[in-house]
Write an enzyme that holds these catalytic residues in place. Structure first.
Site, PDB file in Angstrom:
ATOM      1  CG  ASP A  12      -2.124   0.903   1.064  1.00  0.00           C
ATOM      2  OD1 ASP A  12      -2.435   1.290  -0.081  1.00  0.00           O
ATOM      3  OD2 ASP A  12      -2.761   1.247   2.086  1.00  0.00           O
ATOM      4  CD1 TRP A  17       7.360   6.562  -2.437  1.00  0.00           C
ATOM      5  CD2 TRP A  17       6.912   6.855  -4.619  1.00  0.00           C
ATOM      6  NE1 TRP A  17       8.563   6.619  -3.107  1.00  0.00           N
ATOM      7  CE2 TRP A  17       8.307   6.797  -4.449  1.00  0.00           C
ATOM      8  CE3 TRP A  17       6.396   7.034  -5.901  1.00  0.00           C
ATOM      9  CZ2 TRP A  17       9.210   6.909  -5.516  1.00  0.00           C
ATOM     10  CZ3 TRP A  17       7.298   7.161  -6.965  1.00  0.00           C
ATOM     11  CH2 TRP A  17       8.679   7.091  -6.761  1.00  0.00           C
ATOM     12  CG  HIS A  29       0.094   1.930  -9.302  1.00  0.00           C
ATOM     13  ND1 HIS A  29      -0.186   1.565  -8.007  1.00  0.00           N
ATOM     14  CD2 HIS A  29      -0.946   2.728  -9.702  1.00  0.00           C
ATOM     15  CE1 HIS A  29      -1.346   2.103  -7.643  1.00  0.00           C
ATOM     16  NE2 HIS A  29      -1.828   2.822  -8.651  1.00  0.00           N
ATOM     17  CG  LEU A 123       9.861 -16.171  -2.996  1.00  0.00           C
ATOM     18  CD1 LEU A 123      10.069 -16.242  -1.484  1.00  0.00           C
ATOM     19  CD2 LEU A 123       9.914 -14.713  -3.461  1.00  0.00           C
ATOM     20  NE  ARG A 180      -3.175  -1.279   4.255  1.00  0.00           N
ATOM     21  CZ  ARG A 180      -4.407  -1.356   3.787  1.00  0.00           C
ATOM     22  NH1 ARG A 180      -5.224  -2.291   4.229  1.00  0.00           N
ATOM     23  NH2 ARG A 180      -4.844  -0.510   2.883  1.00  0.00           N
ATOM     24  CD  GLU A 199       2.313 -12.787  16.023  1.00  0.00           C
ATOM     25  OE1 GLU A 199       2.248 -11.613  16.440  1.00  0.00           O
ATOM     26  OE2 GLU A 199       1.868 -13.757  16.657  1.00  0.00           O
TER      27      GLU A 199
HETATM   28  C1  IPE Z   1      -5.672  -2.705  -0.326  1.00  0.00           C
HETATM   29  O1  IPE Z   1      -5.283  -1.396  -0.517  1.00  0.00           O
HETATM   30  C2  IPE Z   1      -5.567  -3.448  -1.600  1.00  0.00           C
HETATM   31  C3  IPE Z   1      -4.224  -3.567  -2.138  1.00  0.00           C
HETATM   32  C4  IPE Z   1      -3.123  -3.175  -1.590  1.00  0.00           C
HETATM   33  C5  IPE Z   1      -4.160  -4.210  -3.410  1.00  0.00           C
HETATM   34  P1  IPE Z   1      -6.349  -0.224  -0.765  1.00  0.00           P
HETATM   35  O2  IPE Z   1      -5.563   1.010  -0.839  1.00  0.00           O
HETATM   36  O3  IPE Z   1      -7.211  -0.572  -1.899  1.00  0.00           O
HETATM   37  O4  IPE Z   1      -7.218  -0.323   0.564  1.00  0.00           O
HETATM   38  P2  IPE Z   1      -8.061   0.775   1.339  1.00  0.00           P
HETATM   39  O5  IPE Z   1      -9.002   1.371   0.337  1.00  0.00           O
HETATM   40  O6  IPE Z   1      -7.100   1.790   1.876  1.00  0.00           O
HETATM   41  O7  IPE Z   1      -8.739   0.006   2.429  1.00  0.00           O
HETATM   42  C1  IPE Z   2      -1.421   0.137  -3.456  1.00  0.00           C
HETATM   43  O1  IPE Z   2      -1.238   1.495  -3.480  1.00  0.00           O
HETATM   44  C2  IPE Z   2      -1.672  -0.464  -4.813  1.00  0.00           C
HETATM   45  C3  IPE Z   2      -3.069  -0.785  -5.111  1.00  0.00           C
HETATM   46  C4  IPE Z   2      -4.053  -0.808  -4.259  1.00  0.00           C
HETATM   47  C5  IPE Z   2      -3.393  -1.111  -6.477  1.00  0.00           C
HETATM   48  P1  IPE Z   2      -2.445   2.515  -3.531  1.00  0.00           P
HETATM   49  O2  IPE Z   2      -2.756   2.777  -4.951  1.00  0.00           O
HETATM   50  O3  IPE Z   2      -3.571   2.036  -2.690  1.00  0.00           O
HETATM   51  O4  IPE Z   2      -1.787   3.797  -2.883  1.00  0.00           O
HETATM   52  P2  IPE Z   2      -2.449   4.799  -1.850  1.00  0.00           P
HETATM   53  O5  IPE Z   2      -2.946   3.978  -0.705  1.00  0.00           O
HETATM   54  O6  IPE Z   2      -3.555   5.488  -2.567  1.00  0.00           O
HETATM   55  O7  IPE Z   2      -1.346   5.712  -1.465  1.00  0.00           O
HETATM   56 MG    MG Z   3      -4.108   2.306  -0.748  1.00  0.00          MG
END
Ligand code: IPE
Ligand code: IPE
Ligand code: MG
Length: 236
Positions: A12, A17, A29, A123, A180, A199
């Site tokens: 996440d 970022w 991404h 892995l 996370r 955990e």
């Molecule tokens: C969870 O992240 C899903 C992935 C990392 C693929 P999100 O950014 O979608 O989750 P929420 O919306 O903050 O709960």
């Molecule tokens: C995680 O990063 C990747 C996916 C959920 C696809 P995010 O795109 O959720 O990034 P934030 O949480 O908005 O920063």
């Molecule tokens: Mg996110």
């Protein structure tokens, strides 16, 4: 202390970022995909046997069309690279999630990668795409129901193991550690069944900034945990 065999990561913070750097979310991404390659190598070097990553949830389709298509395109590029480097990387790669909603091209690439990598010995990388924990459990119930209808299984024979064996993750152990990145403290529908005794670790670092040092810190933190699985330890 239970050996750290399986780490599952909710990748996440890619969007934040990028925003912090004045870049489009897509750039986050792209950077996140590079981080994944580095962390796969680093995790294996540290004796981790299974790495599962949450890359796209069933709810992520609700994002703007251009972001969703950028992520799918990136997933395609990532799969191509994994297919090409399969021998060198030596990873066994699997996808969990509902592949029906993916394009035919992506479905074919996923299948090709799973085929070319299945006999590798390094892995075990599992990528969760169009994955939702609830959808996975629902799908497991449907699979079990089909077996009951076919007479292959009786209701009394449904056990926790039977449910596990009908999940997308049937071939992989439950995660020892769920990590996370980027500060949020929730599962967002990740591995709901499998997380029963995992955990949890939440770190502030955004996924694109996650590196070997962060991984070492996570492993160190895991090693401090006392996993009891509901029992009482003699020495406590
Ligand atoms: C969870 O992240 C899903 C992935 C990392 C693929 P999100 O950014 O979608 O989750 P929420 O919306 O903050 O709960
Ligand atoms: C995680 O990063 C990747 C996916 C959920 C696809 P995010 O795109 O959720 O990034 P934030 O949480 O908005 O920063
Ligand atoms: Mg996110």
């Amino acid at each position: 202390m239970k050996e750290l065999e399986h780490i599952a990561i909710i990748l996440d913070g890619n969007g934040r970022w990028a925003k912090k750097r004045g870049l489009p979310r897509k750039a986050g991404h792209i950077e996140g995909a590079k981080t994944l390659e580095k962390i796969c190598r680093a995790a294996y070097k540290r004796g981790i046997k299974y790495l599962t990553v949450y890359a796209f949830s069933t709810e992520n389709w609700n994002r703007p069309e251009d972001e969703v298509s950028a992520i799918m395109k990136l997933f395609g590029t990532y799969l191509d690279k994994c297919i090409k480097d399969s021998k060198k990387d030596n990873m066994v790669v699997r996808m969990i999630g509902d592949r029906e909603r993916l394009s035919d091209t992506l479905k074919d690439k996923v299948k090709e990668l799973e085929d070319v990598s299945k006999d590798n010995t390094g892995l075990n990388l599992t990528i969760a795409i169009n994955y939702g924990g609830r959808a996975e459990i629902l799908n497991s119930f449907k699979e079990i129901y089909k077996k009951i209808s076919d007479g292959a299984l009786a209701v009394d024979e449904i056990t926790e193991d039977v449910i596990s064996e009908n999940l997308y993750t049937k071939d992989i152990p439950d995660p020892d550690l769920i990590l996370r990145t980027s500060g949020e403290m929730r599962l967002s529908n990740f591995l709901l069944w499998q997380a029963a005794y995992s955990e949890f670790l939440f770190v502030d670092c955004a996924w694109p900034d996650f590196d070997e040092n962060e991984l070492d810190k996570a492993i160190e933190e895991y090693n401090k945990r006392d996993r009891r699985f509901g029992a009482i330890k003699e020495d406590k």
